[in-house]
Structures are given as structure tokens and as C-alpha cells.
Design an enzyme around this catalytic site. Structure first.
Site, PDB file in Angstrom:
ATOM      1  N   GLU A   1       0.884  -1.356  -0.081  1.00  0.00           N
ATOM      2  CA  GLU A   1       0.032   0.075  -0.065  1.00  0.00           C
ATOM      3  C   GLU A   1       0.698   1.252  -0.005  1.00  0.00           C
ATOM      4  O   GLU A   1       0.446   2.360  -0.269  1.00  0.00           O
ATOM      5  CB  GLU A   1      -0.891   0.001   1.197  1.00  0.00           C
ATOM      6  CG  GLU A   1      -2.161  -0.839   1.037  1.00  0.00           C
ATOM      7  CD  GLU A   1      -2.826  -1.138   2.388  1.00  0.00           C
ATOM      8  OE1 GLU A   1      -2.409  -0.792   3.440  1.00  0.00           O
ATOM      9  OE2 GLU A   1      -4.029  -1.663   2.237  1.00  0.00           O
TER      10      GLU A   1
ATOM     11  N   GLU B   1       7.070 -22.039   7.661  1.00  0.00           N
ATOM     12  CA  GLU B   1       7.506 -21.227   8.635  1.00  0.00           C
ATOM     13  C   GLU B   1       8.510 -22.103   9.774  1.00  0.00           C
ATOM     14  O   GLU B   1       9.161 -21.394  10.568  1.00  0.00           O
ATOM     15  CB  GLU B   1       6.191 -20.780   9.521  1.00  0.00           C
ATOM     16  CG  GLU B   1       5.534 -22.087  10.281  1.00  0.00           C
ATOM     17  CD  GLU B   1       4.426 -21.348  11.026  1.00  0.00           C
ATOM     18  OE1 GLU B   1       4.475 -21.587  12.360  1.00  0.00           O
ATOM     19  OE2 GLU B   1       3.627 -20.688  10.666  1.00  0.00           O
TER      20      GLU B   1
END
Length: 276
Positions: free
Chosen positions: A81, A112
């Protein structure tokens, strides 16, 4: 101090399946209201990290977010953004997720848990001590994130983190840890809820404050935003009208001519006034 994973503790509510829709959403909302207060307690930690980020970015560095699952997605969201909102390069704030781009939409099993891939992923961006790396993990125990920050520390790269457990392994690795203790989730262990909300609020603070201090906001307006749709073009026109007191048509002409709100205002003030 001992480490207690409060994000995994039992919910304060039970028999959720027996609640009505109104009861469920009322109780979720009740829990959500506690998140901003938890973030408020972490403001001193957030301030310390932002000061380091601003310093590095002013000197040509970059900000990296690295995480897995929901935490990784939130980092990518915040990074993505920045270019449209503040007109900066996509290479200034970079989000990295365990498992790569596939993991943005679909969970990548065991990604992960790797203790090598985090640092390897950072190296693909030629990471250096000019940069800042912020690890995001609600639990504070994600090996992919912890190991990446450990390697950053060895290479004199400033590290920060956003986690929702106190005294976690991640907090102990990060030079500038941010701990937002939100407590048990409404659905036990579902850290996409309060923990995810807390992380998003902190990420908003980090990039918004950083971009303001880097000069990408004038007054309270996004003068460097990308004009990527009609809504944003019209917003830009209104900014120009309010800033230099010209007609709507003149403002749109200036915006079209110069391609940004900042340049339209600057060029008008530097010589276009006579063409008003």
C-alpha cells in the site's frame, strides 16, 4: 522472565456454537475493543523502532517485513500500500512471506519451520546494513522469522519485531521489539483475530509515520499518491483546489499536465499563477 504464550491460551468464552449471531458478533466486538488499548501501551517501543527506520530510509536504506501465515500477509499488505498511497518505489518497503508468493493465498506446509529460508529470502534482495528488518509473528516463536533476524544481527542490520506475547524468543532476538499483549483470542489460538488486528494497527503507525517524516504528506494530504483511478484523480483535484484556490477545471488541467498533486501545486506556485 518466563515465556507464556498467551495467544494460545483458552478463550474467555465457551460453547461458541451455542451462541446466536448477535451474541457471537457482540462478544467478538467486545474483545476487539481491547486491542487499541494494548497497542497504546506499546507506543514507546513503536516510537523507538520508527526512529531507526526513518534514519535508515533517509540514508538510502529500505524497510523489510518478514513473517509467515497471517503475519506475513499483513506485512505484504502494508508494504504493497505504500507505493499507491505515498508515491514511493515498490523497493522501499518490501514484504516477505515464508513459502513465497504462493503463501499469500494458500498455506505452504512447514515453510515457517525453516531456519534457513528466511535469511535466504532476504539475501535475494541484497540486504545490507543500510536496511531495517522487522519480523512479524503473533506467537513470537516462528523459526523462519527468528532465524532471519538472528542472521541480520550478525550482519549489523537493525532488527525490529511485532509480536503479541511477552518475552518471546522473537522479542529477545530483535533489537527493537514491539510487544502488543492482546491476550487469548475469541476462538482459542486464532491469532488472525485480535493479534492480527494489533499487528495491522502497528504496521499502519510504522509506515504512515515514516512516510510523513520522509516528506510524502503535506498538511494532512497524500500529495504523492499515485493517480491510478478516477476516485484518486478527483481526490487530487480537490487537494489542488483547496491548496491554491483555483477552479475545478484549472486544478484538473494542472494535475493532468504535471502528473502529481505535489508537482501541480509546486509548478503553479512557481510560475503558473500568471496563467490562472
Amino acid at each position: 522472565m518466563s515465556f507464556i504464550r498467551t495467544t494460545e491460551e483458552d478463550s474467555n468464552y465457551n460453547h461458541l456454537e451455542k451462541m446466536s449471531v448477535k451474541e457471537l458478533i457482540t462478544n467478538i466486538n467486545k474483545e476487539d475493543k481491547t486491542v487499541p488499548l494494548a497497542v497504546e501501551k506499546s507506543i514507546p517501543q513503536i516510537e523507538l523502532l520508527i526512529n531507526q527506520i526513518v534514519l535508515k530510509l533517509k540514508n538510502g536504506g529500505r524497510l523489510f517485513y518478514i513473517g509467515a501465515g497471517t503475519s506475513g500477509r499483513l506485512g505484504i499488505l502494508d508494504a504493497s500500500e505504500c507505493p499507491p498511497t505515498f508515491g514511493v518505489s515498490p523497493d522501499l518497503v518490501i514484504g516477505i512471506i515464508a513459502g513465497g508468493d504462493t503463501a499469500i493465498r494458500t498455506a505452504v506446509e512447514f515453510a515457517e519451520d525453516s531456519t534457513q529460508l528466511g535469511w535466504e529470502d532476504l539475501q535475494t534482495h541484497n540486504i545490507s546494513d543500510k536496511d531495517v528488518v522487522v519480523g512479524i509473528a503473533a506467537s513470537g516463536t516462528t523459526p523462519y522469522v527468528i532465524s532471519a533476524l538472528e542472521m541480520c544481527n550478525k550482519h549489523n542490520i537493525i532488527t525490529g519485531c511485532i509480536t503479541c506475547n511477552a518475552n518471546s524468543p522473537l522479542s529477545n532476538v530483535a533489537t527493537y521489539p514491539i510487544e502488543v499483549i492482546v491476550g487469548p483470542e475469541f476462538v482459542t489460538g486464532s491469532s488472525r483475530m485480535k493479534a492480527g488486528t494489533a499487528q495491522k494497527l502497528v504496521l499502519n503507525m510504522i509506515t504512515t509515520t515514516t512516510m510523513i517524516l520522509l516528506g510524502h504528506v503535506k498538511g494532512n494530504k497524500m500529495v504523492d499518491m499515485q493517480l491510478s483511478n478516477e476516485k484518486l484523480i478527483e481526490r487530487g483535484v480537490k487537494m489542488i483546489v483547496n491548496e491554491i484556490n483555483v477552479t475545478h477545471d484549472k486544478a484538473k488541467q494542472l494535475l493532468t499536465q504535471h502528473g502529481s498533486v505535489r508537482l501541480a501545486i509546486k509548478n503553479y506556485n512557481n510560475g503558473d499563477k500568471q496563467n490562472k
